[in-house]
Design a protein around this motif. Structure first.
Motif, PDB file in Angstrom:
ATOM      1  N   GLU A  63       0.844  -1.348  -0.012  1.00 46.03           N
ATOM      2  CA  GLU A  63      -0.080   0.031   0.113  1.00 46.03           C
ATOM      3  C   GLU A  63       0.902   1.119   0.067  1.00 46.03           C
ATOM      4  O   GLU A  63       0.645   2.213  -0.846  1.00 46.03           O
ATOM      5  N   GLN A  64       1.787   1.295   0.765  1.00 39.40           N
ATOM      6  CA  GLN A  64       2.753   2.489   0.779  1.00 39.40           C
ATOM      7  C   GLN A  64       3.642   2.640  -0.683  1.00 39.40           C
ATOM      8  O   GLN A  64       3.896   3.693  -0.868  1.00 39.40           O
ATOM      9  N   ILE A  65       3.934   1.332  -1.232  1.00 36.34           N
ATOM     10  CA  ILE A  65       4.414   1.434  -2.454  1.00 36.34           C
ATOM     11  C   ILE A  65       3.428   2.146  -3.449  1.00 36.34           C
ATOM     12  O   ILE A  65       4.000   3.106  -4.232  1.00 36.34           O
ATOM     13  N   THR A  66       2.484   1.850  -3.466  1.00 39.12           N
ATOM     14  CA  THR A  66       1.447   2.363  -4.295  1.00 39.12           C
ATOM     15  C   THR A  66       1.401   3.588  -4.242  1.00 39.12           C
ATOM     16  O   THR A  66       1.163   4.567  -5.419  1.00 39.12           O
ATOM     17  N   HIS A  89       3.455   5.800  -3.012  1.00 42.83           N
ATOM     18  CA  HIS A  89       4.798   6.364  -3.221  1.00 42.83           C
ATOM     19  C   HIS A  89       5.128   6.666  -4.793  1.00 42.83           C
ATOM     20  O   HIS A  89       5.389   7.636  -5.276  1.00 42.83           O
ATOM     21  N   LEU A  90       4.673   5.520  -5.557  1.00 36.69           N
ATOM     22  CA  LEU A  90       4.710   5.600  -6.910  1.00 36.69           C
ATOM     23  C   LEU A  90       3.512   6.062  -7.804  1.00 36.69           C
ATOM     24  O   LEU A  90       3.659   6.468  -8.856  1.00 36.69           O
ATOM     25  N   GLY A  91       2.369   6.033  -6.922  1.00 36.58           N
ATOM     26  CA  GLY A  91       1.270   6.383  -7.569  1.00 36.58           C
ATOM     27  C   GLY A  91       0.596   5.463  -8.714  1.00 36.58           C
ATOM     28  O   GLY A  91       0.170   5.976  -9.855  1.00 36.58           O
ATOM     29  N   VAL A  92       0.787   4.289  -8.392  1.00 37.52           N
ATOM     30  CA  VAL A  92       0.349   3.196  -9.081  1.00 37.52           C
ATOM     31  C   VAL A  92      -0.747   2.357  -8.508  1.00 37.52           C
ATOM     32  O   VAL A  92      -0.944   2.538  -7.362  1.00 37.52           O
ATOM     33  N   THR A  93      -1.324   1.569  -9.231  1.00 36.51           N
ATOM     34  CA  THR A  93      -2.386   0.524  -8.657  1.00 36.51           C
ATOM     35  C   THR A  93      -1.546  -0.688  -7.834  1.00 36.51           C
ATOM     36  O   THR A  93      -0.419  -0.986  -8.078  1.00 36.51           O
TER      37      THR A  93
END
Length: 80
Positions: free
Chosen positions: A20-23, A25-29
């Protein structure tokens, strides 16, 4: 310039983050994250059933072109 020892110490103290934090951070699904793990080698580590990431590793992967889209078909060009 950092030595290998300094780099590994910094990585060791860096917190693990969730999908969830990576999504965010990167603005992706979430689907993109799992697809990139499977098909493009997104650097993540399995902890039981969960995936965990280091932001520095993910950022380095993105900068190296890991998230670049590669089209399976050739785009139309203005040749000829």
């Amino acid at each position: 310039m950092r030595s290998d020892k300094q780099h590994s110490e910094a990585a060791a103290s860096e917190p693990w983050v969730s999908v969830e934090q990576i999504t965010e951070h990167l603005g992706v699904t979430r689907d993109s994250i799992y697809r990139w793990i499977d098909r493009k080698g997104l650097p993540g580590h399995r902890v039981g059933r969960l995936w965990k990431f280091k932001l520095s590793e993910v950022d380095e992967w993105v900068r190296a072109g890991g998230a670049d889209e590669v089209s399976g078909t050739r785009a139309s060009s203005s040749e000829g």
